[in-house]
Enzyme design. Sequence first.
Site, PDB file in Angstrom:
ATOM      1  N   SER A  80      -6.207   0.425  -6.005  1.00 27.01           N
ATOM      2  CA  SER A  80      -5.654  -0.690  -5.235  1.00 27.01           C
ATOM      3  C   SER A  80      -5.802  -0.449  -3.739  1.00 27.01           C
ATOM      4  CB  SER A  80      -4.190  -0.910  -5.603  1.00 27.01           C
ATOM      5  OG  SER A  80      -3.426   0.214  -5.251  1.00 27.01           O
ATOM      6  N   ASN A  81      -5.619  -1.486  -2.976  1.00 24.12           N
ATOM      7  CA  ASN A  81      -5.782  -1.425  -1.519  1.00 24.12           C
ATOM      8  C   ASN A  81      -4.672  -0.591  -0.875  1.00 24.12           C
ATOM      9  OD1 ASN A  81      -5.215  -2.857   1.357  1.00 24.12           O
ATOM     10  ND2 ASN A  81      -7.361  -3.014   0.829  1.00 24.12           N
ATOM     11  N   SER A  82      -4.995   0.032   0.240  1.00 29.41           N
ATOM     12  CA  SER A  82      -4.015   0.886   0.928  1.00 29.41           C
ATOM     13  C   SER A  82      -2.769   0.117   1.349  1.00 29.41           C
ATOM     14  CB  SER A  82      -4.671   1.523   2.150  1.00 29.41           C
ATOM     15  OG  SER A  82      -5.132   0.501   3.015  1.00 29.41           O
ATOM     16  N   CYS A  83      -2.888  -1.212   1.471  1.00 30.33           N
ATOM     17  CA  CYS A  83      -1.729  -1.996   1.922  1.00 30.33           C
ATOM     18  C   CYS A  83      -0.591  -1.921   0.910  1.00 30.33           C
ATOM     19  CB  CYS A  83      -2.120  -3.443   2.204  1.00 30.33           C
ATOM     20  SG  CYS A  83      -2.354  -4.471   0.767  1.00 30.33           S
ATOM     21  N   ILE A  84      -0.892  -1.551  -0.322  1.00 24.56           N
ATOM     22  CA  ILE A  84       0.165  -1.472  -1.328  1.00 24.56           C
ATOM     23  C   ILE A  84       1.019  -0.230  -1.096  1.00 24.56           C
ATOM     24  CG2 ILE A  84       0.513  -1.067  -3.811  1.00 24.56           C
ATOM     25  CD1 ILE A  84      -1.979  -3.297  -3.751  1.00 24.56           C
TER      26      ILE A  84
END
Length: 516
Positions: free
Chosen positions: A191-195
């Site tokens: 998943s994206n680092s924003c998570i």
Amino acid sequence: MDSKEFREFGKAAVDFIADYIDNIRERDVLPSVTPGYLFDLLPNQIPESPEKWEDILADISRTIMPGLTHWQSPNMHAYYPTATSFPSIVGEMISSGLGVIGFSWICSPACTELEVVVMDWLAKFLNLPTEFLHSSEGPGGGVIQGSASESVLVAVLAAREQAVKRIQATHPDLSESEIRGRLMAYSGDQSNSCIEKACVLAAVPYRLLPAGDDLVLHGDALQQAVNEDKAKGLFPIICIATLGTTGTCAYDDVEGLGKVCKSENIWLHVDAAYAGAAFALSEYSELLRGLEFVDSLNFNLHKFLLVNFDCCAMWLRDANNVSDSFNVDRIYLKHKYEGKSQIPDYRHWQISLGRRFRALKVWITCRSIGAEGLRAHVRKHIELAKQFEEFVLNDERFEIVAKRALGLVCFRLKGDNNLTTSLLDRLMDRKKVYLIQAKYRDTHFLRFVICGYKTEEKDVEFAWNEIREQADLVLESLNVNKLREMLEEPSVKTSDIGQITENLSLLMSGDPEKSK
Ligand SMILES: *Cc1c(COP(=O)(O)O)cnc(C)c1O
């Protein structure tokens, strides 16, 4: 500046933008400046007297343009696209011209109501479950957030507050701080680092669960983690699934995860920042599988639907879960229509109080391009990526690493990772095309993404030729090194030295075809 001057400056600026987009192919996609270049070009304080707009515009060409990475260039193939389009640019202009802020209905009724309208338009366009529509019977609806990161943060915060309330009711023996200390969030390791960032900001511990060999997060991995954590006395509160992971655009098994979330009473958020555009295409309808389990979902129009940054559409199955979590009203925010109709006060759906009139650019873009045009745009990116994939498949020195998905092709030079890394280094030095590297387990690969506003077949061909030529040079220098090593081997046979030396000099003279 008076309005007469504004008209002149504004019109010149529009011409400047149109010329930029029309002629963007002539520029290298990457800039040639070194860090700090701009500090030497600009004065170190505000000019004391006003300056002429003509001079300012000229300085943009002189000082700013050389320091740009051209995201709208057809030779931009890094990250994921950042969208723009002429109608959307006009939308931004008018929105900033109106200069309104719409945190509550009375602060600009059109700002709120147009957002309700376009969010329903988009939900229908993307074939989302009807529960997400404002116009449905239930408490669902959509909101425009600034980014996927903000949307995920809002989802995590809301899931946290709802879970704390729920657990307090069922565990009267636990204090609120004990409950807050035992929460757990889940996402996939692709998943994206924003998570991770959202969980850090929300002070919710999280686990990044291993994706399967197919790079997909499955329900059984979630179920196993939930069982482990419940056995430790923890409270699982949210799972963030990704449709279109950042590395390879893999699609998590939303249906499988959804079944687990439903039976465990866990909030399910779907981050479809890039791939959400494919919901609009009938040939991708399988991506909608499992959305009936989803509590919230985000899709970046600013990635794949021709609306410029910032514009992330977020939908909620039950918007009360968010607005109840964030409602901290003060007397000065009250107005007499509050809570009396289906009209949301969007300040309760987001992090900030103030909010931009983003719905305007969405509305203008959707109307100017039409549903058909929007779908054609997404399909065009897919077709161009297929064209690139064909080029890769027809060159036996390369391999495809993960299945092509939408506008992304993951590929590498066969053999050692160093080859792929050297290829990228060469491409970056030349600045003609921009790609980035990614890694899965121990394999390095390059991501080729269709990004530009007006990328065409000839641009994909240009990129492939550039990549192919640089690969020739990488492999050639590899051969030179190999031959040099052979010559230095103590065991080299005297009878072979002549042939090796000959091959080496052929390679060094730049004709790799002749040396075998
Ligand atoms: C690009 C991307 C993000 C980050 O988007 P922002 O709008 O910049 O926060 C998050 N998730 C995925 C899957 C992405 O592709």
